[in-house]
Write a protein that holds these residues in place. Structure first.
Motif, PDB file in Angstrom:
ATOM      1  N   ASP A 190      30.490  50.065  46.998  1.00 25.22           N
ATOM      2  CA  ASP A 190      29.037  50.185  46.880  1.00 25.22           C
ATOM      3  C   ASP A 190      28.495  49.055  45.998  1.00 25.22           C
ATOM      4  O   ASP A 190      29.206  48.533  45.132  1.00 25.22           O
ATOM      5  N   GLN A 191      27.234  48.686  46.252  1.00 23.74           N
ATOM      6  CA  GLN A 191      26.591  47.635  45.467  1.00 23.74           C
ATOM      7  C   GLN A 191      25.184  48.067  45.073  1.00 23.74           C
ATOM      8  O   GLN A 191      24.558  48.885  45.740  1.00 23.74           O
ATOM      9  N   THR A 192      24.662  47.474  44.012  1.00 27.68           N
ATOM     10  CA  THR A 192      23.261  47.619  43.606  1.00 27.68           C
ATOM     11  C   THR A 192      22.667  46.226  43.487  1.00 27.68           C
ATOM     12  O   THR A 192      23.214  45.369  42.778  1.00 27.68           O
ATOM     13  N   ILE A 193      21.527  45.987  44.191  1.00 31.31           N
ATOM     14  CA  ILE A 193      20.902  44.665  44.212  1.00 31.31           C
ATOM     15  C   ILE A 193      19.416  44.796  43.886  1.00 31.31           C
ATOM     16  O   ILE A 193      18.846  45.890  43.911  1.00 31.31           O
ATOM     17  N   CYS A 194      18.775  43.670  43.598  1.00 26.34           N
ATOM     18  CA  CYS A 194      17.326  43.613  43.435  1.00 26.34           C
ATOM     19  C   CYS A 194      16.676  43.374  44.793  1.00 26.34           C
ATOM     20  O   CYS A 194      17.317  42.819  45.704  1.00 26.34           O
ATOM     21  N   PRO A 195      15.426  43.761  44.953  1.00 23.98           N
ATOM     22  CA  PRO A 195      14.750  43.512  46.234  1.00 23.98           C
ATOM     23  C   PRO A 195      14.741  42.015  46.560  1.00 23.98           C
ATOM     24  O   PRO A 195      14.443  41.177  45.713  1.00 23.98           O
ATOM     25  N   GLY A 196      15.103  41.712  47.784  1.00 23.43           N
ATOM     26  CA  GLY A 196      15.102  40.320  48.219  1.00 23.43           C
ATOM     27  C   GLY A 196      16.395  39.593  47.951  1.00 23.43           C
ATOM     28  O   GLY A 196      16.593  38.468  48.450  1.00 23.43           O
ATOM     29  N   ASP A 197      17.287  40.189  47.136  1.00 23.21           N
ATOM     30  CA  ASP A 197      18.567  39.521  46.875  1.00 23.21           C
ATOM     31  C   ASP A 197      19.426  39.504  48.127  1.00 23.21           C
ATOM     32  O   ASP A 197      19.393  40.435  48.945  1.00 23.21           O
ATOM     33  N   ALA A 198      20.216  38.431  48.249  1.00 26.31           N
ATOM     34  CA  ALA A 198      21.191  38.363  49.336  1.00 26.31           C
ATOM     35  C   ALA A 198      22.366  39.281  49.011  1.00 26.31           C
ATOM     36  O   ALA A 198      22.679  39.548  47.848  1.00 26.31           O
ATOM     37  N   VAL A 199      23.002  39.772  50.063  1.00 21.84           N
ATOM     38  CA  VAL A 199      24.146  40.672  49.913  1.00 21.84           C
ATOM     39  C   VAL A 199      25.416  39.917  50.320  1.00 21.84           C
ATOM     40  O   VAL A 199      25.436  39.228  51.341  1.00 21.84           O
ATOM     41  N   THR A 200      26.453  40.051  49.498  1.00 19.37           N
ATOM     42  CA  THR A 200      27.759  39.462  49.827  1.00 19.37           C
ATOM     43  C   THR A 200      28.783  40.586  49.887  1.00 19.37           C
ATOM     44  O   THR A 200      29.069  41.239  48.882  1.00 19.37           O
ATOM     45  N   ILE A 201      29.302  40.836  51.078  1.00 17.12           N
ATOM     46  CA  ILE A 201      30.329  41.865  51.262  1.00 17.12           C
ATOM     47  C   ILE A 201      31.690  41.177  51.169  1.00 17.12           C
ATOM     48  O   ILE A 201      32.050  40.365  52.025  1.00 17.12           O
ATOM     49  N   PRO A 202      32.452  41.467  50.113  1.00 18.53           N
ATOM     50  CA  PRO A 202      33.783  40.833  50.015  1.00 18.53           C
ATOM     51  C   PRO A 202      34.711  41.382  51.103  1.00 18.53           C
ATOM     52  O   PRO A 202      34.722  42.573  51.392  1.00 18.53           O
ATOM     53  N   THR A 203      35.463  40.503  51.726  1.00 17.03           N
ATOM     54  CA  THR A 203      36.406  40.899  52.783  1.00 17.03           C
ATOM     55  C   THR A 203      37.834  40.659  52.314  1.00 17.03           C
ATOM     56  O   THR A 203      38.104  39.755  51.526  1.00 17.03           O
ATOM     57  N   ALA A 204      38.712  41.490  52.823  1.00 18.17           N
ATOM     58  CA  ALA A 204      40.128  41.390  52.457  1.00 18.17           C
ATOM     59  C   ALA A 204      40.877  40.589  53.500  1.00 18.17           C
ATOM     60  O   ALA A 204      40.581  40.662  54.697  1.00 18.17           O
ATOM     61  N   SER A 205      41.865  39.828  53.045  1.00 24.09           N
ATOM     62  CA  SER A 205      42.669  39.015  53.958  1.00 24.09           C
ATOM     63  C   SER A 205      43.472  39.919  54.889  1.00 24.09           C
ATOM     64  O   SER A 205      43.976  40.975  54.488  1.00 24.09           O
ATOM     65  N   GLY A 206      43.540  39.518  56.149  1.00 23.45           N
ATOM     66  CA  GLY A 206      44.290  40.290  57.129  1.00 23.45           C
ATOM     67  C   GLY A 206      43.460  41.352  57.816  1.00 23.45           C
ATOM     68  O   GLY A 206      44.005  42.118  58.625  1.00 23.45           O
ATOM     69  N   PHE A 207      42.156  41.429  57.516  1.00 27.75           N
ATOM     70  CA  PHE A 207      41.293  42.440  58.116  1.00 27.75           C
ATOM     71  C   PHE A 207      40.080  41.757  58.772  1.00 27.75           C
ATOM     72  O   PHE A 207      39.602  40.720  58.311  1.00 27.75           O
ATOM     73  N   THR A 208      39.609  42.364  59.836  1.00 21.72           N
ATOM     74  CA  THR A 208      38.350  41.947  60.463  1.00 21.72           C
ATOM     75  C   THR A 208      37.369  43.110  60.408  1.00 21.72           C
ATOM     76  O   THR A 208      37.773  44.277  60.409  1.00 21.72           O
ATOM     77  N   TYR A 209      36.029  42.754  60.380  1.00 25.52           N
ATOM     78  CA  TYR A 209      34.973  43.745  60.192  1.00 25.52           C
ATOM     79  C   TYR A 209      34.020  43.689  61.387  1.00 25.52           C
ATOM     80  O   TYR A 209      33.552  42.606  61.775  1.00 25.52           O
ATOM     81  N   SER A 210      33.724  44.848  61.967  1.00 27.72           N
ATOM     82  CA  SER A 210      32.871  44.884  63.168  1.00 27.72           C
ATOM     83  C   SER A 210      32.097  46.201  63.213  1.00 27.72           C
ATOM     84  O   SER A 210      32.336  47.107  62.417  1.00 27.72           O
ATOM     85  N   ASN A 211      31.178  46.252  64.200  1.00 29.31           N
ATOM     86  CA  ASN A 211      30.379  47.470  64.429  1.00 29.31           C
ATOM     87  C   ASN A 211      29.656  47.933  63.162  1.00 29.31           C
ATOM     88  O   ASN A 211      29.743  49.088  62.748  1.00 29.31           O
TER      89      ASN A 211
END
Length: 699
Positions: A190-211
Motif C-alpha cells: 500500500d502507498q500514501t501519496i499527495c494529490p497529483g503525485d506520480a505513483v511508482t509501483i515497485p516490481t520484483a524480478s522474475g515477475f510480470t504484472y497484468s490485468n
C-alpha cells in the motif's frame, strides 16, 4: 504398517503410569491432489512414521509445480500403535494445524493455512483462514496455498504451531514436513501519496504484472483513495491476484472556489473560507492563484478578501495551488477556475427610425457581426415568441425590445432598448386656453420662432372647430404660424429631417354660458305709472349684471337702476322682451335668462335669439351640469323637460362623438368622461323640441 492417505496429523505422547512408560508410534500417510481429484492432478502419496524418540519426519518431496492460490485436496489415514485412528477435532484439547514453513526444524516461521479444532473452538484455535472441526479417517479436506516467500518451503502437518518447545518424555509435537515445489510469489505494498503525485509501483524480478483494475496507477495516478488488484505472474507460469490500496491524502475540506465564472460574475476568498479549511487532521498552509499569494500561514500573510471577476482580473484560466498538512504529510493540490470572455452588447438604449423606415440593429457597435460562440435571441415586449435570431435584427414595428446573448457555458447578457419614431425633432407648442369674457384670443397659432433653423421643412395646416368641421388653412405670415380662427384644434403635418410628424394644438375658450339658468332668473314687479321693475331671484357677488329690454317692434327701451335690478316704462298692449346676462369674470361664466312682459303678465319667449355670438335657446327646458370642470363624472340635470325621453351626445373638439346615449330619467343623468383625455367637450341635449348645448371641461 503404513497407509497412503491425505494430510493427517496426530498428537502422541508418552503414557506414564507410575514409573512405566508406553511407547507410542504414529504412522502418517497423505495423498494429495491439486485443484481436483483426477489422475492428471495427482501429486503423490507421502508417508512417514514418528515415535517418542523421533518426533519430526520429512517425507519425500512434491515434484510437480504448485502455484500460490492452488487448492490442495488432502486425504489421511493415521495409525496409532497399529490401530486405525481418526483425528477428531471435537475432542476437548485436541488441536492440529496445517501450515507452510520455511524449514523442517522447530522454531522456524510458518504461514498458517488451517486449524483442526473442536467445532466450538478451543484454546489457541483460530477460525482463520480455515477452521476444520474434525478430520475423520479417510476423509479429505481442501486448503488453498497462500503466496509465501520461503526459498525452501515445506507443507507442514503438526499437533501445534511450529516453534513450541518439545518435551522428549511427555506430550510433544509430532510434525510431518512435506517438501513443497512452490513457485515464488510477491505482492504490492500500500502507498500514501499527495494529490497529483506520480505513483511508482515497485516490481520484483522474475515477475510480470497484468490485468490492473481499475488501471495501472503508474500510468493514471489516482486523485482519490483507490483499491487496486493486479495479476502477478512468475516465470514458472504461476499467477496470483494481489490487492493493494493507494491512499490519496486529499484535504478533509476542499477549497470552496467555483470551477468557472461568467465575465459578469464574481467570487471571493474570505477569512471564513480560510477558517473552514481546518478539518480533522488538515492544517492549511498557503494558497496562491496564478502566483499571487492569498494566504501564507507560515509567513503570516493574509490577503482577505480576495476578489476574482472579469472586470477586475480579466478572462482566462486561474490556477489555485493549495498547500496543506495532513497526517504528517505536506501536500499541494491544484485547482483551476475559468473566467469566460465577456459577452459584449455595445448597444444604444433607443433607436430612432422615421416613418417606419426600419434599418438593421447590431448587437455590437460598428456593424461587427457578433462574437464567436455567442447565440442571440431577440424578443419584443407584448409578443409571446422571439422575433429574431442572429447578431443583428431589423424591427418591423415601434416598441420595446430585448436581445439575449449567451454562450455554451450558460453565461448570459441582456439589453433592452426602444425603437421609436423621432418625429421631426421640434418641440410641441403648448395648448392655448383663455377666457373670452376677460381676454382676447391669440392672433396666430403655431411656433413664435422658427423651430428648425436651416433645416428644410414644410407645413400643412388644418383647423377643426368645436362642431367638428375641418378646413385647410393657408399659411399667412411666418411659415410656422397660421391665423387664429376660433376655439378648436389646429393640426400641422410637418415634414423635416426625412420624417413626418402630426402636431396638434388645442385652443380652448374657457367661457361657459348657461342659458335659462336659475342664477339669472328674475321676477317682474309692476310699479306706479306704467312702470315695472325686474329683480334677480338669486343674489350673487362678483358678477356684472347686463339688462336688455326690447319691445315687440325691436326698439331698445331705456332702463334705470332699481333695487338690485332695473325698472322701465311700458305701454299697455305692447310686449317687451327682457334679458338678464350675469357675467362672472373670476369663474369665466355667464348665466342668461329671458322673459317677456305684456300688460302685467310675464310670458316665456319661444324663439331663437342671438346674443354675443352665442346661440340662446329660451325654451322653458333648462340644464345644469356639475361638477364642471370635472375629473371624470358629470351630473346633468334637466328642468321643465318637455318629454321623458332625452338624447345626449358628447363631442370632442374634433367634432367626434365620444359618448352617445338615450335616457328615460331626466332628473339626473350621469356622464363618465374618466376614460377621455383632458380638454373641452360639447354636451348636446335634445328633449322634445328643445335643443341645449353645454361646454364641459375635463381636467
Amino acid at each position: 504398517m503404513k497407509f497412503n492417505f491425505l494430510i493427517a496429523f496426530f498428537s502422541a505422547c508418552f503414557l506414564t503410569i507410575g514409573s512405566v512408560s508406553a511407547q507410542v508410534e504414529i504412522d502418517f500417510s497423505f495423498k494429495i491432489w491439486r485443484n481436483s481429484v483426477t489422475p492428471a492432478n495427482y501429486l503423490g502419496t507421502f508417508n512417514g512414521s514418528t515415535d517418542n524418540a523421533t518426533q519430526i519426519i520429512t517425507t519425500s518431496p512434491i515434484t510437480q509445480q504448485v502455484c500460490p492460490g492452488d487448492q490442495l485436496i488432502i486425504q489421511q489415514f493415521c495409525y496409532k500403535n497399529g490401530s486405525q485412528h481418526n483425528f477428531d477435532g471435537s475432542v476437548p484439547g485436541s488441536k492440529g494445524q496445517i501450515s507452510i514453513g520455511g524449514s523442517n526444524t522447530f522454531g522456524a516461521s510458518v504461514t498458517l493455512i488451517a486449524d483442526i479444532c473442536p467445532s466450538g473452538g478451543g484454546s489457541g484455535c483460530s477460525t482463520s483462514p480455515v477452521h476444520f472441526p474434525t478430520w475423520s479417517w479417510g476423509s479429505s479436506i481442501t486448503i488453498t496455498v497462500p503466496p509465501v516467500n520461503y526459498t525452501t518451503p515445506y507443507l507442514v502437518f503438526s499437533s501445534s504451531i511450529i516453534g513450541n518447545s518439545v518435551h522428549p518424555y511427555n506430550c510433544g509435537i509430532r510434525t510431518a514436513f512435506v517438501p513443497l515445489n512452490l513457485a515464488p510469489s510477491t505482492s504490492v505494498a500500500d502507498q500514501t501519496i499527495c494529490p497529483g503525485d506520480a505513483v511508482t509501483i515497485p516490481t520484483a524480478s522474475g515477475f510480470t504484472y497484468s490485468n490492473w483494475s481499475p488501471s495501472n496507477p503508474n500510468i493514471t495516478a489516482p486523485t482519490v483513495t483507490t483499491n487496486y488488484t493486479v495479476d502477478i505472474t512468475h516465470t514458472t507460469g504461476c499467477t496470483t491476484t494481489d490487492a493493494f490500496t493507494i491512499r490519496v491524502s486529499n484535504p478533509d475540506v476542499e477549497l470552496s472556489m467555483p470551477n468557472q465564472l461568467c465575465y459578469n460574475q464574481s467570487t471571493q476568498f474570505t477569512q471564513n473560507d480560510y477558517d473552514a479549511l481546518y478539518g480533522n487532521s488538515t492544517t492549511p498552509l498557503s494558497l496562491t492563484v496564478n502566483g499571487a499569494v492569498i494566504f501564507d500561514a507560515n509567513a503570516n500573510v493574509f490577503n482577505f478578501p480576495y476578489l476574482l471577476d472579469g472586470p477586475t482580473t480579466g478572462a482566462g484560466t486561474y490556477t489555485f495551488e493549495y498547500t496543506y498538512s495532513k497526517n504528517g504529510l505536506t501536500c499541494t493540490k491544484t485547482y483551476e477556475m475559468i473566467i469566460h470572455p465577456e459577452i459584449v452588447l455595445n448597444m444604444q438604449s433607443a433607436y430612432a427610425f422615421c416613418n417606419s423606415n426600419f434599418q438593421p440593429i447590431f448587437a455590437t457597435s460598428g456593424g461587427i457581426v457578433g462574437q464567436p460562440g455567442i447565440t442571440y435571441i431577440w424578443t419584443q415586449f407584448g409578443v409571446p415568441f422571439s422575433v429574431g435570431t442572429g447578431p443583428y435584427f431589423t424591427p418591423s414595428s415601434y416598441g420595446t425590445y430585448t436581445v439575449r446573448a449567451y454562450d455554451e457555458f450558460g453565461c448570459e447578457v441582456r439589453h433592452t432598448f426602444t425603437v421609436y419614431d423621432p418625429g421631426v425633432g421640434i418641440k410641441h407648442p403648448a395648448n392655448i386656453t383663455y377666457c373670452s369674457l376677460t381676454e382676447r384670443g391669440p392672433s396666430y397659432v403655431g411656433w413664435h420662432s422658427d423651430p428648425f433653423g436651416p433645416i428644410r421643412y414644410s407645413f400643412d395646416w388644418t383647423y377643426t372647430d368645436e362642431n367638428g368641421t375641418t378646413v385647410s388653412i393657408a399659411n399667412s405670415g411666418p411659415g410656422y404660424q397660421v391665423p387664429y380662427l376660433g376655439p378648436g384644434t389646429y393640426t400641422a403635418v410637418v415634414n423635416a429631417n426625412g420624417c413626418t410628424e402630426t402636431i396638434s394644438i388645442t385652443v380652448t375658450d374657457l367661457l361657459q354660458v348657461y342659458n335659462n339658468h336659475g342664477n339669472a332668473a328674475f321676477s317682474f314687479t309692476p310699479l306706479f305709472g306704467n312702470q315695472v321693475s325686474c329683480q334677480p331671484n338669486v343674489s350673487m357677488s362678483g358678477v356684472n349684471d347686463i339688462w336688455t329690454v326690447v319691445d315687440e317692434f325691436g326698439t331698445t327701451i331705456s332702463t334705470a337702476p332699481y333695487g338690485s335690478g332695473i325698472r322701465f316704462s311700458y305701454t299697455t298692449g305692447v310686449e317687451y322682451t327682457v334679458t338678464l346676462r350675469r357675467e362672472s369674470p373670476s369663474h369665466c361664466q355667464v348665466f342668461v335668462n329671458q322673459f317677456t312682459w305684456l300688460d302685467n303678465f310675464r310670458k316665456v319667449r319661444r324663439e331663437q335669439v342671438s346674443n354675443d355670438n352665442n346661440s340662446l335657446n329660451f325654451e322653458p327646458t333648462s340644464v345644469e351640469t356639475f361638477p364642471n370642470p370635472t375629473t371624470g363624472l358629470v351630473n346633468v340635470q334637466l328642468k321643465n323637460a318637455e318629454t321623458s325621453e332625452t338624447s345626449i351626445q358628447v363631442l370632442n373638439t374634433l367634432g367626434q362623438i365620444v359618448i352617445e346615449k338615450q335616457v328615460q330619467d331626466t332628473n339626473t343623468i350621469e356622464i363618465d368622461l374618466s376614460k377621455e383625455i383632458s380638454g373641452m367637450y360639447i354636451l348636446h341635449i335634445v328633449n322634445g323640441s328643445t335643443q341645449l348645448t353645454e361646454k364641459i371641461i375635463k381636467e
